[in-house]
Design a protein around this motif. Structure first.
Motif, PDB file in Angstrom:
ATOM      1  N   GLN A  89      45.602  50.975  29.882  1.00  0.00           N
ATOM      2  CA  GLN A  89      46.050  49.592  30.021  1.00  0.00           C
ATOM      3  C   GLN A  89      46.878  49.146  28.817  1.00  0.00           C
ATOM      4  OE1 GLN A  89      42.363  47.447  30.658  1.00  0.00           O
ATOM      5  NE2 GLN A  89      42.557  47.554  32.880  1.00  0.00           N
ATOM      6  N   ASN A  90      46.380  49.402  27.624  1.00  0.00           N
ATOM      7  CA  ASN A  90      47.058  48.921  26.420  1.00  0.00           C
ATOM      8  C   ASN A  90      48.384  49.629  26.167  1.00  0.00           C
ATOM      9  OD1 ASN A  90      44.947  47.141  25.944  1.00  0.00           O
ATOM     10  ND2 ASN A  90      43.848  48.564  24.608  1.00  0.00           N
ATOM     11  N   SER A  91      48.531  50.843  26.679  1.00  0.00           N
ATOM     12  CA  SER A  91      49.773  51.586  26.446  1.00  0.00           C
ATOM     13  C   SER A  91      50.957  50.983  27.190  1.00  0.00           C
ATOM     14  CB  SER A  91      49.600  53.051  26.860  1.00  0.00           C
ATOM     15  OG  SER A  91      49.420  53.170  28.268  1.00  0.00           O
ATOM     16  N   VAL A  92      50.695  50.192  28.240  1.00  0.00           N
ATOM     17  CA  VAL A  92      51.788  49.601  29.016  1.00  0.00           C
ATOM     18  C   VAL A  92      52.636  48.682  28.143  1.00  0.00           C
ATOM     19  CG1 VAL A  92      52.357  48.106  30.974  1.00  0.00           C
ATOM     20  CG2 VAL A  92      50.512  49.776  31.183  1.00  0.00           C
ATOM     21  N   ALA A  93      51.989  47.917  27.281  1.00  0.00           N
ATOM     22  CA  ALA A  93      52.698  46.971  26.419  1.00  0.00           C
ATOM     23  C   ALA A  93      53.167  47.611  25.115  1.00  0.00           C
ATOM     24  CB  ALA A  93      51.797  45.775  26.109  1.00  0.00           C
ATOM     25  N   LYS A  94      52.997  48.929  24.982  1.00  0.00           N
ATOM     26  CA  LYS A  94      53.393  49.616  23.750  1.00  0.00           C
ATOM     27  C   LYS A  94      54.266  50.826  24.094  1.00  0.00           C
ATOM     28  CE  LYS A  94      49.193  48.104  21.377  1.00  0.00           C
ATOM     29  NZ  LYS A  94      49.865  47.166  20.462  1.00  0.00           N
ATOM     30  N   PRO A  95      55.477  50.562  24.580  1.00  0.00           N
ATOM     31  CA  PRO A  95      56.352  51.669  24.997  1.00  0.00           C
ATOM     32  C   PRO A  95      56.782  52.578  23.855  1.00  0.00           C
ATOM     33  CG  PRO A  95      57.554  49.585  24.990  1.00  0.00           C
ATOM     34  CD  PRO A  95      56.112  49.248  24.799  1.00  0.00           C
ATOM     35  N   HIS A  96      56.598  52.132  22.606  1.00  0.00           N
ATOM     36  CA  HIS A  96      56.971  52.979  21.466  1.00  0.00           C
ATOM     37  C   HIS A  96      56.017  54.157  21.295  1.00  0.00           C
ATOM     38  CE1 HIS A  96      53.984  50.144  19.894  1.00  0.00           C
ATOM     39  NE2 HIS A  96      53.663  51.086  19.020  1.00  0.00           N
ATOM     40  N   ILE A  97      54.842  54.093  21.928  1.00  0.00           N
ATOM     41  CA  ILE A  97      53.898  55.210  21.837  1.00  0.00           C
ATOM     42  C   ILE A  97      54.306  56.267  22.859  1.00  0.00           C
ATOM     43  CG2 ILE A  97      51.497  55.932  22.098  1.00  0.00           C
ATOM     44  CD1 ILE A  97      50.623  53.187  21.236  1.00  0.00           C
ATOM     45  N   ALA A  98      54.553  57.465  22.385  1.00  0.00           N
ATOM     46  CA  ALA A  98      55.027  58.545  23.252  1.00  0.00           C
ATOM     47  C   ALA A  98      53.960  58.957  24.255  1.00  0.00           C
ATOM     48  CB  ALA A  98      55.438  59.749  22.405  1.00  0.00           C
ATOM     49  N   GLN A  99      54.398  59.333  25.447  1.00  0.00           N
ATOM     50  CA  GLN A  99      53.466  59.782  26.477  1.00  0.00           C
ATOM     51  C   GLN A  99      52.645  60.969  25.983  1.00  0.00           C
ATOM     52  OE1 GLN A  99      55.249  60.917  30.216  1.00  0.00           O
ATOM     53  NE2 GLN A  99      53.290  61.274  31.221  1.00  0.00           N
ATOM     54  N   HIS A 128      55.840  50.047  48.780  1.00  0.00           N
ATOM     55  CA  HIS A 128      56.298  50.054  47.392  1.00  0.00           C
ATOM     56  C   HIS A 128      56.119  51.453  46.798  1.00  0.00           C
ATOM     57  CE1 HIS A 128      55.952  45.676  47.851  1.00  0.00           C
ATOM     58  NE2 HIS A 128      54.729  45.903  48.307  1.00  0.00           N
ATOM     59  N   ARG A 129      57.005  51.778  45.857  1.00  0.00           N
ATOM     60  CA  ARG A 129      56.970  53.131  45.294  1.00  0.00           C
ATOM     61  C   ARG A 129      57.476  53.116  43.858  1.00  0.00           C
ATOM     62  NH1 ARG A 129      60.171  56.941  49.061  1.00  0.00           N
ATOM     63  NH2 ARG A 129      61.977  55.993  48.040  1.00  0.00           N
ATOM     64  N   MET A 130      56.909  53.997  43.028  1.00  0.00           N
ATOM     65  CA  MET A 130      57.428  54.217  41.681  1.00  0.00           C
ATOM     66  C   MET A 130      56.950  55.578  41.191  1.00  0.00           C
ATOM     67  SD  MET A 130      55.095  51.941  39.021  1.00  0.00           S
ATOM     68  CE  MET A 130      54.887  52.978  37.573  1.00  0.00           C
ATOM     69  N   THR A 131      57.674  56.123  40.225  1.00  0.00           N
ATOM     70  CA  THR A 131      57.242  57.361  39.575  1.00  0.00           C
ATOM     71  C   THR A 131      56.574  56.979  38.270  1.00  0.00           C
ATOM     72  OG1 THR A 131      59.048  58.618  40.572  1.00  0.00           O
ATOM     73  CG2 THR A 131      57.947  59.598  38.675  1.00  0.00           C
ATOM     74  N   ALA A 132      55.274  57.210  38.195  1.00  0.00           N
ATOM     75  CA  ALA A 132      54.471  56.758  37.064  1.00  0.00           C
ATOM     76  C   ALA A 132      54.160  57.901  36.108  1.00  0.00           C
ATOM     77  CB  ALA A 132      53.161  56.152  37.567  1.00  0.00           C
ATOM     78  N   GLN A 133      53.934  57.541  34.863  1.00  0.00           N
ATOM     79  CA  GLN A 133      53.397  58.507  33.915  1.00  0.00           C
ATOM     80  C   GLN A 133      51.943  58.783  34.300  1.00  0.00           C
ATOM     81  OE1 GLN A 133      53.867  57.299  29.836  1.00  0.00           O
ATOM     82  NE2 GLN A 133      56.052  56.881  30.061  1.00  0.00           N
ATOM     83  N   LEU A 141      44.075  63.683  37.747  1.00  0.00           N
ATOM     84  CA  LEU A 141      45.132  63.018  36.998  1.00  0.00           C
ATOM     85  C   LEU A 141      44.853  61.534  36.808  1.00  0.00           C
ATOM     86  CD1 LEU A 141      48.197  64.628  38.826  1.00  0.00           C
ATOM     87  CD2 LEU A 141      47.103  65.408  36.711  1.00  0.00           C
ATOM     88  N   ALA A 142      44.862  61.085  35.553  1.00  0.00           N
ATOM     89  CA  ALA A 142      44.799  59.655  35.262  1.00  0.00           C
ATOM     90  C   ALA A 142      46.143  59.034  35.605  1.00  0.00           C
ATOM     91  CB  ALA A 142      44.479  59.430  33.786  1.00  0.00           C
ATOM     92  N   GLN A 143      46.114  57.790  36.060  1.00  0.00           N
ATOM     93  CA  GLN A 143      47.334  57.074  36.415  1.00  0.00           C
ATOM     94  C   GLN A 143      47.593  55.950  35.410  1.00  0.00           C
ATOM     95  OE1 GLN A 143      49.325  58.152  39.108  1.00  0.00           O
ATOM     96  NE2 GLN A 143      47.859  59.832  38.851  1.00  0.00           N
ATOM     97  N   SER A 144      48.845  55.574  35.269  1.00  0.00           N
ATOM     98  CA  SER A 144      49.171  54.495  34.341  1.00  0.00           C
ATOM     99  C   SER A 144      50.217  53.575  34.948  1.00  0.00           C
ATOM    100  CB  SER A 144      49.684  55.056  33.008  1.00  0.00           C
ATOM    101  OG  SER A 144      51.056  55.402  33.092  1.00  0.00           O
ATOM    102  N   GLY A 145      50.380  52.413  34.332  1.00  0.00           N
ATOM    103  CA  GLY A 145      51.378  51.452  34.770  1.00  0.00           C
ATOM    104  C   GLY A 145      52.718  51.651  34.097  1.00  0.00           C
ATOM    105  N   ARG A 146      52.876  52.745  33.367  1.00  0.00           N
ATOM    106  CA  ARG A 146      54.143  53.046  32.693  1.00  0.00           C
ATOM    107  C   ARG A 146      55.023  53.890  33.609  1.00  0.00           C
ATOM    108  NH1 ARG A 146      53.357  53.974  26.364  1.00  0.00           N
ATOM    109  NH2 ARG A 146      54.430  55.914  26.834  1.00  0.00           N
TER     110      ARG A 146
END
Length: 319
Positions: free
Chosen positions: A136-146, A96-101, A310-315
């Motif tokens: 974790q909480n930023s995943v459900a809040k896509p309106h918050i800019a990276q 599995h692969r993805m480009t994450a923030q 680097l911190a990783q995220s689910g976004r």
């Protein structure tokens, strides 16, 4: 709107900075410098836990036996897997692969590049819970800019006063952190040092530790200033020029996999500090099938310690 402003104001009201001589000024730098030998003794102000302390010593999961291993031609979308409430991924067998923030957690160092590989390590440090909550909480809040999330993380690693953040970042903090977490971070904050004060505190500290200390000190001043430009903050966080080989570095090719303690393999290939290609391989029938990969608890650690962790995220990057 009035109620929201009241709630935000309440979350930040009464947050007072408490100072203790035993409190860390710049993380565990005292212990690191002591280990270098022959360097000046640091004041007690510089000892203690870092907000994020994950280091190359924690990156013990690199798997050289996978060097040269050819991943399966069939690639699954990591982002298409079942998600947990905290934004993690429930792993299925396969590749599995993805480009994450991703996010810089080590200001005053060089960005990724030069063929230096990255390894998995768990998130550690005195601000571990707060950093995990933000990611974790930023995943459900896509309106918050990276970029706003990155600024909040830089405020944490530089020990900036949350009560001095601009109104936009205070709103972001109130959406991603609890009032208790904000109060705890504010209690661990440090005052802004003038140039002469910084020289007295860090005048005898060797590089590259001095650059990290200076970057964090400058960031505290910028967060406390009347205006905040992301580009200016980024220039402070990212060192330019030739990249040395940092103390304690280990040879790590860019293709190196890490064998996660939960039984699957993970590989981090960053493009700059803000995006990382995350690759995960789960063997069919293994105990890793059905486990959760929670990027908020993971740090991509560079084999060259002069570069940024680097911190990783689910976004997903770009969304």
């Amino acid at each position: 709107m009035i109620r929201r402003n009241f709630l935000i104001g309440t979350a930040f009201a009464g947050l007072a900075l408490t100072h203790s001589a035993a409190r860390a000024q710049f993380g565990n730098i005292g212990g690191i410098v002591k280990g270098l030998g022959g360097t000046p003794k640091l004041p007690k102000l510089l000892s203690g836990p870092e907000p994020v302390s994950t280091s190359i010593k924690d990156a013990v999961y690199g798997d050289p036996s996978r060097d040269g291993w050819k991943a399966p031609a069939r690639v699954g979308d990591l982002a298409a897997l079942e998600r947990t409430a905290a934004g993690g991924f429930v792993l299925a067998a396969g590749y599995h692969r993805m480009t994450a923030q991703s996010y810089c957690l080590h200001a005053g160092t060089h960005g990724p590049g030069g063929g230096d590989g990255y390894l998995y390590a768990p998130l550690k440090g005195s601000a571990r819970d707060a950093v995990t909550s933000i990611l974790q909480n930023s995943v459900a809040k896509p309106h918050i800019a990276q970029r706003d999330i990155q600024l909040l993380l830089w405020a944490i690693v530089s020990r900036s006063k949350f009560e001095n953040l601009n109104n936009n970042l205070k709103v972001v903090a109130s959406e991603l952190l609890t009032p208790q977490q904000i109060a705890s971070l504010n209690r661990g904050a440090l005052s802004v040092l003038t140039s002469s004060e910084f020289q007295r505190v860090a005048g005898g500290v060797p590089e590259p530790l001095r650059s990290v200390m200076q970057a964090e000190s400058r960031m505290r001043g910028m967060f406390s200033g009347p205006s905040l430009a992301y580009a200016d903050m980024e220039r402070v966080a990212m060192l330019a020029g030739a990249v040395p080989r940092g103390e304690g570095s280990i040879d790590t090719p860019a293709t190196r996999w890490s064998h996660h303690p939960d039984g699957y393999w993970v590989r981090y290939i960053p493009s700059g500090y803000s995006q990382t290609q995350v690759e995960i391989f789960v063997e069919a029938g293994s105990g890793a099938v059905g486990t959760t990969y929670d990027p908020a608890t993971c740090v991509a650690v560079p084999g060259n310690t002069a570069r940024q962790r680097l911190a990783q995220s689910g976004r997903v990057y770009g969304r």
